[in-house]
Design a protein around this motif. Structure first.
Motif, PDB file in Angstrom:
ATOM      1  N   ALA A 289     -30.723  34.257 -17.243  1.00 43.46           N
ATOM      2  CA  ALA A 289     -31.882  35.108 -17.005  1.00 43.46           C
ATOM      3  C   ALA A 289     -33.116  34.404 -17.554  1.00 43.46           C
ATOM      4  N   LEU A 290     -34.233  34.650 -16.920  1.00 43.76           N
ATOM      5  CA  LEU A 290     -35.480  34.088 -17.391  1.00 43.76           C
ATOM      6  C   LEU A 290     -36.617  35.039 -17.051  1.00 43.76           C
ATOM      7  N   LYS A 291     -37.703  34.936 -17.794  1.00 42.35           N
ATOM      8  CA  LYS A 291     -38.846  35.809 -17.570  1.00 42.35           C
ATOM      9  C   LYS A 291     -39.797  35.105 -16.609  1.00 42.35           C
ATOM     10  N   VAL A 292     -40.227  35.827 -15.566  1.00 42.14           N
ATOM     11  CA  VAL A 292     -41.167  35.264 -14.602  1.00 42.14           C
ATOM     12  C   VAL A 292     -42.316  36.245 -14.395  1.00 42.14           C
ATOM     13  N   LYS A 293     -43.433  35.746 -13.872  1.00 38.50           N
ATOM     14  CA  LYS A 293     -44.558  36.621 -13.574  1.00 38.50           C
ATOM     15  C   LYS A 293     -44.146  37.589 -12.479  1.00 38.50           C
ATOM     16  N   SER A 294     -44.693  38.793 -12.554  1.00 32.70           N
ATOM     17  CA  SER A 294     -44.269  39.827 -11.614  1.00 32.70           C
ATOM     18  C   SER A 294     -45.379  40.253 -10.664  1.00 32.70           C
ATOM     19  N   GLY A 295     -46.300  39.362 -10.376  1.00 34.89           N
ATOM     20  CA  GLY A 295     -47.367  39.698  -9.437  1.00 34.89           C
ATOM     21  C   GLY A 295     -48.227  40.827  -9.959  1.00 34.89           C
ATOM     22  N   THR A 296     -48.284  41.906  -9.222  1.00 39.28           N
ATOM     23  CA  THR A 296     -49.123  43.045  -9.617  1.00 39.28           C
ATOM     24  C   THR A 296     -48.378  44.075 -10.450  1.00 39.28           C
ATOM     25  N   LEU A 297     -47.085  43.873 -10.680  1.00 43.55           N
ATOM     26  CA  LEU A 297     -46.337  44.822 -11.502  1.00 43.55           C
ATOM     27  C   LEU A 297     -46.757  44.690 -12.962  1.00 43.55           C
ATOM     28  N   PRO A 298     -46.769  45.806 -13.698  1.00 43.31           N
ATOM     29  CA  PRO A 298     -47.204  45.753 -15.102  1.00 43.31           C
ATOM     30  C   PRO A 298     -46.098  45.333 -16.066  1.00 43.31           C
ATOM     31  N   CYS A 299     -45.105  44.603 -15.574  1.00 35.90           N
ATOM     32  CA  CYS A 299     -43.974  44.230 -16.426  1.00 35.90           C
ATOM     33  C   CYS A 299     -43.390  42.908 -15.955  1.00 35.90           C
ATOM     34  N   PRO A 300     -42.651  42.232 -16.829  1.00 36.95           N
ATOM     35  CA  PRO A 300     -41.994  40.993 -16.404  1.00 36.95           C
ATOM     36  C   PRO A 300     -40.762  41.298 -15.546  1.00 36.95           C
ATOM     37  N   ILE A 301     -40.386  40.349 -14.743  1.00 32.93           N
ATOM     38  CA  ILE A 301     -39.168  40.450 -13.946  1.00 32.93           C
ATOM     39  C   ILE A 301     -38.226  39.359 -14.431  1.00 32.93           C
ATOM     40  N   THR A 302     -36.963  39.700 -14.557  1.00 30.86           N
ATOM     41  CA  THR A 302     -35.965  38.737 -15.009  1.00 30.86           C
ATOM     42  C   THR A 302     -34.896  38.591 -13.941  1.00 30.86           C
ATOM     43  N   PRO A 303     -35.003  37.562 -13.089  1.00 30.80           N
ATOM     44  CA  PRO A 303     -33.954  37.364 -12.084  1.00 30.80           C
ATOM     45  C   PRO A 303     -32.659  36.901 -12.753  1.00 30.80           C
ATOM     46  N   THR A 304     -31.547  37.337 -12.221  1.00 31.01           N
ATOM     47  CA  THR A 304     -30.251  36.931 -12.764  1.00 31.01           C
ATOM     48  C   THR A 304     -29.334  36.505 -11.637  1.00 31.01           C
ATOM     49  N   LEU A 305     -28.372  35.666 -11.959  1.00 27.80           N
ATOM     50  CA  LEU A 305     -27.337  35.301 -11.002  1.00 27.80           C
ATOM     51  C   LEU A 305     -26.226  36.317 -11.101  1.00 27.80           C
ATOM     52  N   SER A 306     -25.554  36.524 -10.017  1.00 25.85           N
ATOM     53  CA  SER A 306     -24.553  37.575  -9.947  1.00 25.85           C
ATOM     54  C   SER A 306     -23.175  37.013  -9.619  1.00 25.85           C
ATOM     55  N   PRO A 307     -22.258  37.011 -10.591  1.00 34.99           N
ATOM     56  CA  PRO A 307     -20.908  36.529 -10.295  1.00 34.99           C
ATOM     57  C   PRO A 307     -20.205  37.477  -9.322  1.00 34.99           C
ATOM     58  N   PHE A 308     -19.313  36.946  -8.487  1.00 36.80           N
ATOM     59  CA  PHE A 308     -18.700  37.800  -7.477  1.00 36.80           C
ATOM     60  C   PHE A 308     -17.186  37.732  -7.368  1.00 36.80           C
ATOM     61  N   ARG A 309     -16.523  37.009  -8.192  1.00 34.42           N
ATOM     62  CA  ARG A 309     -15.067  36.993  -8.144  1.00 34.42           C
ATOM     63  C   ARG A 309     -14.500  37.777  -9.321  1.00 34.42           C
ATOM     64  N   SER A 310     -13.351  38.346  -9.140  1.00 33.67           N
ATOM     65  CA  SER A 310     -12.712  39.096 -10.216  1.00 33.67           C
ATOM     66  C   SER A 310     -11.736  38.182 -10.955  1.00 33.67           C
ATOM     67  N   SER A 311     -12.217  37.539 -12.003  1.00 34.02           N
ATOM     68  CA  SER A 311     -11.367  36.661 -12.805  1.00 34.02           C
ATOM     69  C   SER A 311     -11.891  36.670 -14.234  1.00 34.02           C
ATOM     70  N   LYS A 312     -11.143  36.068 -15.135  1.00 34.33           N
ATOM     71  CA  LYS A 312     -11.584  35.999 -16.533  1.00 34.33           C
ATOM     72  C   LYS A 312     -12.891  35.235 -16.654  1.00 34.33           C
ATOM     73  N   GLU A 313     -13.052  34.199 -15.839  1.00 36.61           N
ATOM     74  CA  GLU A 313     -14.288  33.420 -15.878  1.00 36.61           C
ATOM     75  C   GLU A 313     -15.484  34.290 -15.494  1.00 36.61           C
ATOM     76  N   VAL A 314     -15.319  35.107 -14.485  1.00 40.31           N
ATOM     77  CA  VAL A 314     -16.410  35.968 -14.032  1.00 40.31           C
ATOM     78  C   VAL A 314     -16.719  37.042 -15.068  1.00 40.31           C
ATOM     79  N   ILE A 315     -15.699  37.558 -15.721  1.00 35.44           N
ATOM     80  CA  ILE A 315     -15.931  38.548 -16.775  1.00 35.44           C
ATOM     81  C   ILE A 315     -16.862  37.945 -17.821  1.00 35.44           C
ATOM     82  N   GLY A 316     -16.598  36.706 -18.213  1.00 34.38           N
ATOM     83  CA  GLY A 316     -17.458  36.021 -19.171  1.00 34.38           C
ATOM     84  C   GLY A 316     -18.861  35.814 -18.635  1.00 34.38           C
ATOM     85  N   LEU A 317     -18.972  35.469 -17.351  1.00 38.01           N
ATOM     86  CA  LEU A 317     -20.285  35.268 -16.738  1.00 38.01           C
ATOM     87  C   LEU A 317     -21.073  36.573 -16.671  1.00 38.01           C
ATOM     88  N   LEU A 318     -20.408  37.644 -16.318  1.00 39.95           N
ATOM     89  CA  LEU A 318     -21.083  38.938 -16.226  1.00 39.95           C
ATOM     90  C   LEU A 318     -21.561  39.391 -17.603  1.00 39.95           C
TER      91      LEU A 318
END
Length: 102
Positions: free
Chosen positions: A1-30
């Protein structure tokens, strides 16, 4: 996650990557994704944050598992500055899982 400018919104936006497999590795990523968001909240001394139910939409990560990971991580990694943490649910089924888990 990282903080980025949010244009006209009065708050920061934090884009995140989304894991999609059901495994122990994904549990850790989530879990890591939520921890990363909380670390930014702490770093910027935020009073409130909104987090979507990560990976439970298009990626179809098992909803019940995702809810457990999300809430356990949020509770175990308490950020003192936060007054509110909003979980954004995109449908009734997701809302019900979060509501009844608490």
């Amino acid at each position: 996650a990282l903080k980025v400018k949010s244009g006209t919104l009065p708050c920061p936006i934090t884009p995140t990557l989304s894991p999609f497999r059901s495994s122990k590795e994904v549990i850790g990523l989530l879990e890591s994704t939520y921890k990363s968001i909380l670390a930014l909240a702490k770093e910027y001394n935020l009073k409130s944050i909104s987090i979507p139910s990560i990976s439970t939409g298009v990626y179809r990560y098992p909803l019940e598992k995702a809810v457990k990971i999300a809430l356990k991580t949020l509770i175990d990694n308490d950020v003192k500055s936060l007054e509110f943490v909003y979980i954004v649910c995109f449908d009734k089924e997701t809302f019900k899982k979060y509501f009844w888990f608490v």
